[in-house]
Design a protein around this motif. Structure first.
Motif, PDB file in Angstrom:
ATOM      1  N   PHE A 389      57.989  -5.839  34.071  1.00 52.51           N
ATOM      2  CA  PHE A 389      59.346  -5.797  33.537  1.00 52.51           C
ATOM      3  C   PHE A 389      59.291  -6.000  32.024  1.00 52.51           C
ATOM      4  O   PHE A 389      58.630  -6.930  31.544  1.00 52.51           O
ATOM      5  N   GLU A 406      77.170  -7.628  33.244  1.00 50.64           N
ATOM      6  CA  GLU A 406      76.203  -6.592  33.603  1.00 50.64           C
ATOM      7  C   GLU A 406      75.875  -5.746  32.388  1.00 50.64           C
ATOM      8  O   GLU A 406      76.708  -5.568  31.497  1.00 50.64           O
ATOM      9  N   SER A 419      70.840  -4.454  34.292  1.00 52.56           N
ATOM     10  CA  SER A 419      70.360  -5.817  34.212  1.00 52.56           C
ATOM     11  C   SER A 419      71.579  -6.729  34.108  1.00 52.56           C
ATOM     12  O   SER A 419      72.715  -6.276  34.236  1.00 52.56           O
ATOM     13  N   SER A 433      66.283  -8.799  30.356  1.00 51.38           N
ATOM     14  CA  SER A 433      65.438  -7.893  31.121  1.00 51.38           C
ATOM     15  C   SER A 433      65.828  -6.458  30.811  1.00 51.38           C
ATOM     16  O   SER A 433      66.985  -6.057  30.964  1.00 51.38           O
ATOM     17  N   GLY A 435      64.324  -3.858  32.288  1.00 49.91           N
ATOM     18  CA  GLY A 435      63.992  -2.997  33.410  1.00 49.91           C
ATOM     19  C   GLY A 435      62.503  -2.850  33.658  1.00 49.91           C
ATOM     20  O   GLY A 435      61.661  -3.420  32.966  1.00 49.91           O
TER      21      GLY A 435
END
Length: 545
Positions: A389, A406, A419, A433, A435
């Motif tokens: 990640f 989000e 994320s 994060s 992805g």
């Protein structure tokens, strides 16, 4: 006598004024401040006030209002005697044009379905009648072959015709029912549109003289909210992180917000702002409740007496209560947005007028966009998930006034997924994060020849060895934070020994192993961990692996 007469005339004039029909005026929505829950709506109303006391109805208000929040600004010549809120019952049955159109179409389709059902029932009854009348001639009457063939052909063709008709009608019924189901679903969605279901603010006012005036009305309505969401964009791991701060605004106040000045606030005015206090917690052995209450009240009285003896500097307290304001101004896609910050919350003032329908559907509003220096690194826990990640570390994030929400992730000009941003961290660095990156492959496998069980006297010793193979398939070097673990003993009869960890930082309390790796482009690396667990051979450890 003269004074009594004047008093009587005044009372009669007030009674007469109240007996008059209320005056009704339509308001215009000027601006809205939307909070995380609820919204403050600000209206302007042009009114014509007669001299004396009168009742005024202000229309086109929200369908739900916190009455304690109603504030009305009036000229100095007008005194407000009372305010109240009521639903506009004359408009509660109002339906949007789209709803009426679908509703009318639904009635037509239902009528068509009823016609088809009636035709099917008639055909089915004919078929039953035909089946009951198949006896040919009487009991003692013979029928020749020609007549028998003729009757048989008739029954055959008629039954076939009826059954085909029934089948076709059932198909038509199913199609009509499908149309009805779709229309009913659409009506259910359109019913969320609360346009037309509005409220009224009723005022009892007294004016020294007849006049035309502007009333400024504000109040809180619970039927609105906004939540944050983001776009996170990065060209590559060498570029800064571009963060687009957005809001999804929803409202069902019964009013379509048309060309209103919109502000979004991170505060929550409906939340109780009183700081909690703790009283003494008395533990008693079997004492009746009244004794506990008596002691509690005596304690609170003693505290209040002590507080009364402490001098209060009201001027200092007033100064301390003043919020410290700062203001940031910027533009998003040419739209000027001013961000105001105080000690408790932040607000975003959007300069262009906005339209937001009263249909409970989210309406996207872009608040601000900024470029933030970020330290990119990869993170992987192959025991749990075999992917790497990409993480973006940013500092000084408290100045961004981010809210949980989000985020859409766009990396290297490609959408890679979603994320979640949680800014309520207690560290100086916020990890976002970005992805999964499939170009970094990680495999964790058990090494069979170095995994097994040995029996030592009354104990058995299990050894586990794992190999983690990593490959950087990217065109540039990457930094990778790799984590794994070995078990931690919770019993004196369990002996855990870490046999190999190959350069990992070891947390003996949690058993977490951490590697900080730098993988060159196209490079591979192998890491091996090994541990053993010794325990009595007549016992089992269920979660050992």
């Amino acid at each position: 006598m003269k004074r009594i007469f004047l008093t009587l005339i005044t009372a009669l004039s007030i009674t007469y004024s109240y007996a008059q029909s209320p005056l009704s005026f339509n308001s215009r929505l000027e601006s809205v401040t939307v909070y995380s829950t609820g919204a403050e709506l600000n209206h302007k109303v042009k009114v014509s006030i007669p001299a004396g006391t009168s009742e005024i109805i202000l229309n086109n208000m929200a369908n739900a209002i916190d009455e304690s929040s109603i504030q009305v600004g009036v000229p100095s010549s007008v005194t407000i005697l009372s305010t109240s809120f009521s639903r506009d019952f004359l408009k509660t049955e109002n339906k949007s044009p789209a709803y009426i159109k679908v509703e009318d179409s639904l009635q037509i389709v239902k009528r068509e379905l009823n016609k088809v059902q009636n035709k099917r029932i008639v055909e089915e009854n004919l078929l039953v009648l035909l089946d009951k009348n198949q006896a040919i001639g009487g009991v003692n009457t013979g029928v020749n072959v020609a007549e028998l063939i003729k009757v048989a052909d008739y029954y055959k063709s008629k039954q076939l015709e009826l059954r085909n008709n029934i089948f076709s009608l059932k198909e038509a019924e199913a199609k009509q029912q499908e149309r009805i189901d779709r229309m009913q679903q659409q009506l259910q969605e359109l019913s969320l549109d609360k346009t037309g279901t509005t409220g009224q603010i009723v005022l009892q006012v007294m004016a020294t003289a007849a006049s035309n005036a502007d009333f400024n009305v504000s109040y809180l309505s619970p039927n609105a909210a906004w939540i944050a969401f983001y776009d996170l964009r990065a060209e590559n791991t060498s570029s800064p992180l571009n963060i687009v701060y957005k809001a999804n605004v929803t409202q069902s106040t019964g009013l379509d917000w048309k060309k209103v000045k919109l502000s979004l606030s991170t505060g929550n005015p409906s939340q109780n702002g009183t700081a909690p206090l703790l009283s003494a917690w008395f533990l008693e052995f079997g004492e009746p409740q009244y004794a506990y209450d008596r002691k509690k009240q005596a304690y609170q009285n003693r505290i209040q007496t002590m507080e009364a003896r402490v001098p209060m500097n009201k001027e200092v307290m007033a100064d301390a209560a003043q919020p410290v304001l700062s203001q940031l101004q910027g533009k998003v896609a040419g739209v000027s947005i001013i961000q105001n910050e105080n000690m408790l919350n932040a607000s975003f003032d959007i300069e262009i007028p906005y339209d937001i329908a009263s249909n409970s559907k989210p309406h996207s509003v872009t608040l601000k966009e900024f470029s933030q220096p970020a330290n990119f690194k990869y993170y992987s826990v192959p025991k749990v998930d075999g992917d790497a990640f990409l993480m973006a570390e940013i500092t000084n994030y408290d100045k961004l006034n981010l809210l949980p929400g989000e985020a859409n992730i766009i990396f290297e000009n490609s959408y890679v997924g979603k994320s979640f941003i949680d800014p309520n961290a207690t560290t100086d660095t916020l990890n976002l994060s970005m992805g999964r990156d499939k170009k970094i492959t990680i495999k964790r496998e058990k090494v069979a020849e170095q995994t097994g069980v040995k029996f030592i006297g009354s104990s058995k010793k299990q050894t586990f060895t794992y190999e983690i193979r990593l490959r950087n398939g990217k065109k540039e070097a990457v930094n990778l934070l790799l984590k794994d673990q070995y078990p931690v003993s919770t019993d004196k009869d369990m002996e855990v020994e870490l046999l190999a960890a190959e350069g990992a930082a070891i947390n003996k309390e949690t058993g977490v192993l951490t590697w900080k790796l730098s993988l060159k482009a196209g490079a591979t690396e192998t890491i091996r961990i090994s541990y053993s667990v010794k325990y009595p051979k007549d016992k089992n450890i269920l979660n050992l692996q």
